[in-house]
Design a protein around this motif. Structure first.
Motif, PDB file in Angstrom:
ATOM      1  N   HIS A 148       0.833  -1.193   0.000  1.00 51.10           N
ATOM      2  CA  HIS A 148       0.000   0.000   0.000  1.00 51.10           C
ATOM      3  C   HIS A 148       0.877   1.256   0.000  1.00 51.10           C
ATOM      4  O   HIS A 148       2.011   1.242   0.476  1.00 51.10           O
ATOM      5  CB  HIS A 148      -0.895   0.030   1.232  1.00 51.10           C
ATOM      6  N   CYS A 167       1.502   4.672   1.733  1.00 52.18           N
ATOM      7  CA  CYS A 167       1.162   5.373   2.971  1.00 52.18           C
ATOM      8  C   CYS A 167       0.650   6.757   2.586  1.00 52.18           C
ATOM      9  O   CYS A 167       1.393   7.561   2.013  1.00 52.18           O
ATOM     10  CB  CYS A 167       2.373   5.485   3.892  1.00 52.18           C
ATOM     11  N   ILE A 168      -0.602   7.044   2.904  1.00 53.63           N
ATOM     12  CA  ILE A 168      -1.213   8.311   2.472  1.00 53.63           C
ATOM     13  C   ILE A 168      -1.496   9.227   3.671  1.00 53.63           C
ATOM     14  O   ILE A 168      -2.356  10.107   3.607  1.00 53.63           O
ATOM     15  CB  ILE A 168      -2.497   8.033   1.660  1.00 53.63           C
ATOM     16  N   CYS A 169      -0.728   9.053   4.762  1.00 56.43           N
ATOM     17  CA  CYS A 169      -0.956   9.841   5.969  1.00 56.43           C
ATOM     18  C   CYS A 169      -0.594  11.317   5.801  1.00 56.43           C
ATOM     19  O   CYS A 169      -1.042  12.163   6.584  1.00 56.43           O
ATOM     20  CB  CYS A 169      -0.186   9.241   7.142  1.00 56.43           C
ATOM     21  N   CYS A 181      -6.623  11.826   1.981  1.00 53.93           N
ATOM     22  CA  CYS A 181      -5.344  11.239   2.413  1.00 53.93           C
ATOM     23  C   CYS A 181      -5.060  11.659   3.851  1.00 53.93           C
ATOM     24  O   CYS A 181      -4.668  12.803   4.127  1.00 53.93           O
ATOM     25  CB  CYS A 181      -4.214  11.678   1.480  1.00 53.93           C
ATOM     26  N   CYS A 203      -5.553   5.213   5.777  1.00 52.10           N
ATOM     27  CA  CYS A 203      -4.322   4.568   5.314  1.00 52.10           C
ATOM     28  C   CYS A 203      -4.403   3.049   5.511  1.00 52.10           C
ATOM     29  O   CYS A 203      -4.834   2.568   6.575  1.00 52.10           O
ATOM     30  CB  CYS A 203      -3.118   5.122   6.070  1.00 52.10           C
ATOM     31  N   TYR A 222      -2.041   1.100   6.077  1.00 48.76           N
ATOM     32  CA  TYR A 222      -1.160   0.679   7.164  1.00 48.76           C
ATOM     33  C   TYR A 222      -1.804   0.911   8.526  1.00 48.76           C
ATOM     34  O   TYR A 222      -1.491   0.208   9.496  1.00 48.76           O
ATOM     35  CB  TYR A 222       0.174   1.396   7.071  1.00 48.76           C
ATOM     36  N   THR A 223      -2.695   1.886   8.629  1.00 47.89           N
ATOM     37  CA  THR A 223      -3.439   2.076   9.870  1.00 47.89           C
ATOM     38  C   THR A 223      -4.314   0.857  10.128  1.00 47.89           C
ATOM     39  O   THR A 223      -4.419   0.373  11.268  1.00 47.89           O
ATOM     40  CB  THR A 223      -4.296   3.348   9.803  1.00 47.89           C
ATOM     41  N   THR A 263      -8.431   5.308  -1.086  1.00 43.90           N
ATOM     42  CA  THR A 263      -7.047   5.292  -0.647  1.00 43.90           C
ATOM     43  C   THR A 263      -6.504   3.885  -0.457  1.00 43.90           C
ATOM     44  O   THR A 263      -5.299   3.655  -0.540  1.00 43.90           O
ATOM     45  CB  THR A 263      -6.894   6.082   0.665  1.00 43.90           C
TER      46      THR A 263
END
Length: 333
Positions: A131, A133-135, A147, A152, A154-155, A176
């Protein structure tokens, strides 16, 4: 007659500035005990005098031409204009499977399972990747409004026992979740698949506005046909402070977080491939209080290990001075 199955790691090198990154990628892959070759795609802009060094290290090299879209592009960084050429890995149909890697990576543990595991790709027209990371921790204005950490992938992973990758069934549930990072891509090359990608590159009206060229294109071409894999295989260095719940193991003595090769030594579930996005350790020494200074120190430790190995090798010792001139003076403190 059926062809003999071949597998390989593939990376792209378009200029000498990224040669130190490639050399350390090759060194750390060998340290991890890979059994597969590293194939380097080089463009005419890469100085030919360095090819002999790559071949002496056992890398296979293939000269390619730049692959570019037609028309004007809006890029967030000039360095991205060459990255379309990475997509030529899809044309290497002499290989049954390829892992495409960026050359600003180092390897912490053996990842040959990405080439060996038949279940990673459901069919030959799928890819596997991490993925994105769109933090947006630096609040960059080119990110879309959705975003944020809550959206995200990963969250999601860090909230699950064992931090598994997002299931395929959930990828389409948020825009996302469908965004991938092209730093590492597992693929099955074929002429038909490559022609489809090039056709999209040359005809899709969305290409002109892609902020992250090859990454955004792969996300669109393989919508609904990419398999999320563990964060470990493309651990961008910023995950260390954006998603520490993934990065650190809390099994150390006294609750101290383990990371890097120490975590892999203890539990085998830490960083497998570290991706040095944005600032490159060999190009820029960061301030000591930078949040990325620690991972840059790891790069320099691996570099010193590689140079020490070259000093013990009669064939490579003569190349040390030349490659040392390509790295910034002064180590990360």
């Amino acid at each position: 007659m059926a062809r003999t199955a071949r597998k390989a790691y593939v990376t792209l090198l378009t200029n000498a500035k990224y040669l130190p990154g490639l050399l350390l990628l090759d060194h750390t892959m060998k340290q991890a005990g890979t059994k597969y070759p590293l194939v380097v795609l080089t463009t005419p802009s890469f100085p030919s005098e360095h090819l002999a060094l790559l071949e002496s290290l056992g890398m296979e090299t293939k000269r390619i031409e730049l692959l570019e879209p037609k028309g004007e592009m809006t890029l967030i960084a000039e360095r991205f204009k060459d990255t379309w050429s990475k997509l030529q890995a899809f044309s290497l149909d002499e290989y049954e499977r390829v892992v495409l890697l960026d050359c600003d990576m180092t390897v912490f543990s053996n990842i040959d399972n990405l080439l060996d595991d038949p279940d990673i790709l459901p069919t030959s027209d799928w890819i596997a990747a991490n993925h994105s990371c769109i933090c947006n921790p630096l609040n960059q204005d080119w990110y879309e409004p959705d975003c944020c950490p809550a959206n995200c992938g990963y969250t999601y992973s860090q909230q699950q026992p064992g931090a598994p990758p997002l299931p395929v069934s959930l990828v389409s549930s948020k825009r996302t979740y469908g965004l991938l990072n092209s730093g590492l891509v597992v693929l099955a090359p074929s002429t038909a698949l490559y022609n489809r990608i090039v056709h999209y590159l040359h005809t899709s009206p969305t290409v002109a506005s892609m902020a992250l060229p090859d990454q955004d294109l792969l996300g669109e071409v393989f919508t609904g046909k990419w398999m999320p894999i563990s964060w470990r295989y493309n651990a961008i260095k910023t995950l260390r402070w954006v998603h520490p719940e993934l990065w650190f193991s809390r099994d150390g003595e006294g609750g101290k977080g383990l990371e890097g090769r120490e975590r892999n030594k203890r539990s085998g579930d830490g960083v497998a491939v570290l991706h040095y996005i944005v600032e490159k350790p060999w190009m820029q020494v960061l301030p000591a209080d930078s949040r990325d200074a620690e991972t840059h120190r790891w790069w320099w430790a691996d570099w010193r290990d590689m140079i020490a190995a070259w000093e013990r090798n009669d064939k490579l010792s003569n190349d040390i001075d030349a490659v040392q001139k390509l790295v910034v003076q002064g180590l990360q403190e």
